[in-house]
Enzyme design. Structure first.
Site, PDB file in Angstrom:
ATOM      1  N   LYS A 106      33.646  17.189 -38.176  1.00 31.51           N
ATOM      2  CA  LYS A 106      33.008  16.847 -36.904  1.00 31.51           C
ATOM      3  C   LYS A 106      31.798  17.728 -36.697  1.00 31.51           C
ATOM      4  O   LYS A 106      31.753  18.861 -37.198  1.00 31.51           O
ATOM      5  CB  LYS A 106      33.983  17.059 -35.746  1.00 31.51           C
ATOM      6  CG  LYS A 106      33.626  16.268 -34.523  1.00 31.51           C
ATOM      7  CD  LYS A 106      34.145  14.852 -34.657  1.00 31.51           C
ATOM      8  CE  LYS A 106      33.844  13.980 -33.478  1.00 31.51           C
ATOM      9  NZ  LYS A 106      34.677  12.761 -33.515  1.00 31.51           N
ATOM     10  N   GLY A 218      36.109   5.285 -18.349  1.00 29.10           N
ATOM     11  CA  GLY A 218      34.961   5.479 -19.257  1.00 29.10           C
ATOM     12  C   GLY A 218      34.364   4.127 -19.594  1.00 29.10           C
ATOM     13  O   GLY A 218      35.021   3.291 -20.208  1.00 29.10           O
ATOM     14  N   TYR A 219      33.113   3.912 -19.162  1.00 25.69           N
ATOM     15  CA  TYR A 219      32.483   2.611 -19.440  1.00 25.69           C
ATOM     16  C   TYR A 219      31.297   2.811 -20.373  1.00 25.69           C
ATOM     17  O   TYR A 219      30.236   2.239 -20.201  1.00 25.69           O
ATOM     18  CB  TYR A 219      32.080   1.928 -18.114  1.00 25.69           C
ATOM     19  CG  TYR A 219      32.151   0.420 -18.174  1.00 25.69           C
ATOM     20  CD1 TYR A 219      33.345  -0.222 -18.505  1.00 25.69           C
ATOM     21  CD2 TYR A 219      31.037  -0.372 -17.916  1.00 25.69           C
ATOM     22  CE1 TYR A 219      33.418  -1.603 -18.576  1.00 25.69           C
ATOM     23  CE2 TYR A 219      31.102  -1.753 -17.983  1.00 25.69           C
ATOM     24  CZ  TYR A 219      32.301  -2.364 -18.308  1.00 25.69           C
ATOM     25  OH  TYR A 219      32.375  -3.739 -18.384  1.00 25.69           O
ATOM     26  N   ALA A 222      32.622   2.459 -26.213  1.00 29.22           N
ATOM     27  CA  ALA A 222      33.963   1.927 -26.469  1.00 29.22           C
ATOM     28  C   ALA A 222      34.466   1.164 -25.242  1.00 29.22           C
ATOM     29  O   ALA A 222      34.970   0.043 -25.361  1.00 29.22           O
ATOM     30  CB  ALA A 222      34.915   3.060 -26.835  1.00 29.22           C
TER      31      ALA A 222
HETATM   32  N1  GLU Z   1      33.131   9.402 -33.936  1.00 26.47           N
HETATM   33  C1  GLU Z   1      34.078   8.392 -34.296  1.00 26.47           C
HETATM   34  C2  GLU Z   1      35.495   8.921 -34.248  1.00 26.47           C
HETATM   35  O1  GLU Z   1      35.797   9.863 -33.552  1.00 26.47           O
HETATM   36  C3  GLU Z   1      33.717   7.734 -35.611  1.00 26.47           C
HETATM   37  C4  GLU Z   1      33.650   8.658 -36.765  1.00 26.47           C
HETATM   38  C5  GLU Z   1      33.038   8.027 -37.996  1.00 26.47           C
HETATM   39  O2  GLU Z   1      32.724   6.850 -37.948  1.00 26.47           O
HETATM   40  O3  GLU Z   1      32.906   8.739 -38.974  1.00 26.47           O
HETATM   41  O4  GLU Z   1      36.384   8.372 -34.840  1.00 26.47           O
END
Ligand code: GLU
Length: 415
Positions: A106, A218-219, A222
């Site tokens: 991340k 949350g809008y 997603a």
């Molecule tokens: N940020 C998204 C997650 O938390 C997608 C991560 C990605 O596509 O690598 O799953």
């Protein structure tokens, strides 16, 4: 004692619970409790007023036993290294539970994009890549969008990386715009995955999707895709919120008009014919499906007993704390844990990466069909584990994921 709200401590506690159930070897357990690699960077950015501002950023590769690490980049004013650590751990379990050949990582930058111009955001995005490019790579660590990042930001980052390498490298990042090698279906993939898991959960609980009531906290990306997709399935969206608060209407909200209102005014609040409510009240709405689709630590020991939903579908990462988990489990609320529920995004990211490497692109139907198969399989892997071991769904999801990661670690001979 006050409740533990440090997301990394929470991620470790969740792992500890599953490790105990699995009787996990103590050396393996110790290894899986910590990230493998961490990078902290300072990014100097020329601001529009001529000054230079330094931003703090992170990239953490939690575990790469199952493949190159994968995970999004968040732009958030409250970002901390521990949030990024937790999110990178959850990415590891997410890729394992979805059974895609990636480890977890991340990234995060402490910044408030709402106070920045497009030019400043572009320079920050490129500056971040200038700092981390040697740490990432299409066969090493592949970023993607997350909170307050989007396809345009992915495009700038891909371009910057490609310039540094001297050739086009579309597979360095996913969630790109379609003309730059993005995958069809990636934009609403997270929401689509949430819908597939809700569909299966509703099936096992005997809830009809037609007429089922939904509250969404949350809008953002997603949240609003979810409102659209669930409306198409015959569900009624009775409450939605954003960071400023929310609205409800018993006979259902129009997802599109609500989105247009938010785009126009900056919030869903004030949409005609609706009742105003707070984020806290949204969580307590009586409904079939409650979908926290915002940030972590929303359902806690303090408010979990107010939840009246039959299913809590965790579209956000880390929205429910361990104390809240216990309360919800005891009260018979069916939870679809985050790293199962929202795995649709990274699954289509994997499809995007495959298409980039092949240089051959799939139709939207192919993407959704493959996504449905992956999500449905993951749902039942977890559901069966929960039944067999008589544990809550989160612990079951951990048990499935940790088994897979531990097996790869062992096969590599690390432990
Ligand atoms: N940020 C998204 C997650 O938390 C997608 C991560 C990605 O596509 O690598 O799953």
């Amino acid at each position: 004692m006050t409740e533990q709200l440090n997301p990394f401590k929470i991620a470790q506690a969740q792992l500890d619970k599953a490790a105990e159930k699995l009787n996990l070897d103590s050396q393996m357990h110790a290894f899986l409790r910590e990230p493998m690699r961490e990078l902290s960077v300072s990014i100097p950015v020329k601001m529009d007023d001529g000054s230079t501002k330094t931003f703090k950023g992170f990239r953490i590769q939690y575990n790469d036993a199952r493949g190159p690490t994968k995970g999004g980049i968040r732009f958030h004013p409250q970002e901390t290294i521990d949030t990024v650590r937790a999110l990178s751990a959850w990415m590891t379990w997410k890729c394992a539970v979805a059974d895609i050949p990636f480890g977890g990582s991340k990234g995060g930058i402490i910044c408030d994009t709402k106070q920045m111009s497009q030019g400043e955001i572009e320079r920050l995005s490129r500056g971040y890549i200038d700092q981390i490019w040697s740490f990432i790579g299409p066969e090493k660590d592949i970023p993607a969008p997350d909170v307050y990042t989007n396809p345009q930001i992915m495009a700038w980052m891909m371009d910057e990386y490609s310039k540094i390498r001297g050739h086009n490298v579309p597979g360095i990042i996913t969630g790109k715009p379609i003309p730059l090698g993005g995958s069809l279906g990636r934009g609403d993939a997270t929401a689509m995955g949430v819908v597939y898991t809700i569909r299966e959960a509703a099936k096992v609980l005997g809830i009809d999707l037609k007429g089922a009531t939904v509250a969404i906290q949350g809008y953002g990306n997603a949240g609003y895709h979810l409102a659209r997709l669930l409306t198409n399935q015959g569900c009624k969206i009775i409450a939605v919120t954003d960071s400023k608060g929310g609205i409800s209407r018993e006979d259902g909200l129009d997802w599109k008009a609500t989105k247009e209102h938010k785009d126009r005014t900056g919030s869903v609040i004030g949409y005609p014919g609706t009742k105003q409510l707070t984020n806290e009240e949204c969580l307590a709405v009586k409904c079939d499906f409650l979908v926290p689709a915002a940030l972590e630590n929303q359902i806690t020991g303090k408010n979990a007993s107010n939840i009246k939903a039959k299913i809590v579908a965790e579209a956000a990462n880390g929205p429910v704390t361990p104390e809240a988990d216990e309360i919800l489990y005891k009260r018979g609320v069916f939870q679809i844990p985050d790293f199962l529920c929202n795995a649709g995004g990274v699954t289509v990211s994997y499809f995007e990466w495959v298409q980039n490497i092949y240089g051959y692109y799939w139709s939207e139907e192919e993407v959704y069909e493959r996504l449905d198969k992956k999500m449905t399989k993951a749902f039942y892997d977890v559901y069966e584990m929960a039944k067999k071991e008589d544990v809550d769904n989160r612990t079951a999801a951990y048990m499935v994921a940790v088994n897979r990661v531990a097996e790869a670690v062992k096969l590599r001979g690390w432990i």
